[in-house]
Enzyme design. Sequence first.
Site, short mmCIF file in Angstrom:
data_model
loop_
_atom_site.label_atom_id
_atom_site.label_comp_id
_atom_site.label_asym_id
_atom_site.label_seq_id
_atom_site.Cartn_x
_atom_site.Cartn_y
_atom_site.Cartn_z
N GLY A 50 0.81 -1.20 0.00
CA GLY A 50 0.00 0.00 0.00
C GLY A 50 0.85 1.25 0.00
O GLY A 50 1.71 1.42 0.86
N ASN A 62 -6.70 -5.28 6.75
CA ASN A 62 -6.39 -5.61 5.36
C ASN A 62 -7.49 -6.50 4.84
O ASN A 62 -7.75 -7.56 5.39
CB ASN A 62 -5.04 -6.33 5.29
N THR A 94 7.80 -8.44 -10.34
CA THR A 94 7.13 -9.61 -9.77
C THR A 94 7.28 -10.86 -10.63
O THR A 94 7.27 -11.97 -10.12
CB THR A 94 5.63 -9.31 -9.55
N ASP A 138 4.80 -11.66 -17.72
CA ASP A 138 4.29 -10.87 -16.59
C ASP A 138 3.54 -11.80 -15.66
O ASP A 138 3.14 -12.91 -16.04
CB ASP A 138 3.38 -9.74 -17.08
N ASP A 139 3.37 -11.34 -14.41
CA ASP A 139 2.64 -12.16 -13.44
C ASP A 139 1.17 -12.27 -13.79
O ASP A 139 0.53 -13.29 -13.53
CB ASP A 139 2.80 -11.58 -12.02
#
Length: 503
Positions: A28, A101, A303, A365-366
């Site tokens: 965040g 969260n 990532t 990419d993830d």
Amino acid sequence: MCGIVGIVAHGFVNQPLYEALTVLQHRGQDAAGIVTCDQGRLYLRKDNGLVRDVFQTKHMLKLPGNMGIAHCRYPTAGSSTSAEAQPFYVNSPYGITLAHNGNLTNAEELKRDLFVEDLRHINTDSDSEILLNVFAHELSERRKLRLEVNDVFEAVRGVHRRCSGAYAAVAMIAGYGILGFRDPLGIRPVVFGKRETDQGPEYMIASESVALDVLGFETVRDLEPGEAVFIDTQGQMQTKQCADAPSYAPCIFEFVYLARPDSIIDNVSVYKARLRMGQRLADKILRERPNHDIDVIIPIPDTSRTSAMELANKLKVKYREGFIKNRYIGRTFIMPGQTQRKKSVRQKLNAIDLEFKGKVVMLVDDSIVRGTTSKQIIQMAREAGARKVYFASASPPVRYPNVYGIDMPSAGELVAHNRTDQEIAEVIGADWLIYQDLADLEAAVRRHSDRLKRFDTSCFNGVYVTGDVSKEFLERQEQQRNDAAKAAQRKLDQMAVDLHNAP
């Protein structure tokens, strides 16, 4: 997704809380807050911005106390002003502050019930404030001047009865201790650890184990779904299962994108899970195109690196770093508006032309969410001289909104919604697009775990594990949370700031 931390120690906890938030900053980047307790009094600092910007020396000096909780915020709804920053506080009963969260799926009903039945006023659009007030009401029902630990656990049991959705939370009760609890399905992660000192044990609760590692705490374990842990001011720790029918259904997107690779969630290494994603994606490529013409595998940092390396290894294709990342630009996926996302991509990445020129490149990419970033990166690869650009996603197509605390709420803004793989490839400009199969993704994360029989995979298949997400609910979410609605809210927030600062 947000980052949460709670610490009970023998010395001041302001600096350890700050350091933990910097480790969890990836969860965040919108706002941050710390609240500490010293001799029964709470001290709070929170504001919009990165952790390093919110807390300066003058603020840290005003956060005394041997226990505290902290939060870094990633907005999925509501105002972007500091009023939405956490932790939140209520003075009754006892003085409670909470950081959360996740996302409650019955927030509107709870807000109404809190006002009509519990006579509690909610002052923001944050469901975290609702969660805090539900817990506070349940605790007040004990009607005791002096709390006992079982009163706290019974209040958590009441939260589980009333609240639906995803919630991993830390709370602090002034003068009593710190509480951590997790929803009955364990959708969002939370872990606790212990550190031995000359004065006795110290305890820490956090969203990810990496925060414990950095501060020298030894991980005890993840909280079980529905479980709560309470550490009192004397450093005594107790845990209790507070849900009637708990079961594991963790969010699989934590392993795909949200969590740091050096974290371990529910006894699964995020790094190892991403390696296995690369292996399984390679298997699919070899099944579909055994005679592929890929020259080089290039990850889209950061990532996807782990999956891309293993993918290249199994395909026996060169792995190269073709993009250099400006680390002072935030994560594009969690930026609040589409305009800001588009603007940030070329600020964030720069291509190394020699790794692309004349080659058939597979970008990895993830995931692909809105497709904006993917489209621009593919264009950058072509401008750098790539002969063909293939695109591989380590996860399946994101076709459905997420309602458990990830900012992919509007189906119409998801590039894969109501599109075939070929149509998506055309939209983002790829010569070939390949996605991970959902069964392979689940197998990559589950591996040998006998506890993880199911996951929350709602953004891929539209199956919502809480069982209470209706078509009407999704339509309401889309109206409230699409980019147009967020832009309108930001405009209102800016007008409020301008009026406040006007002479």
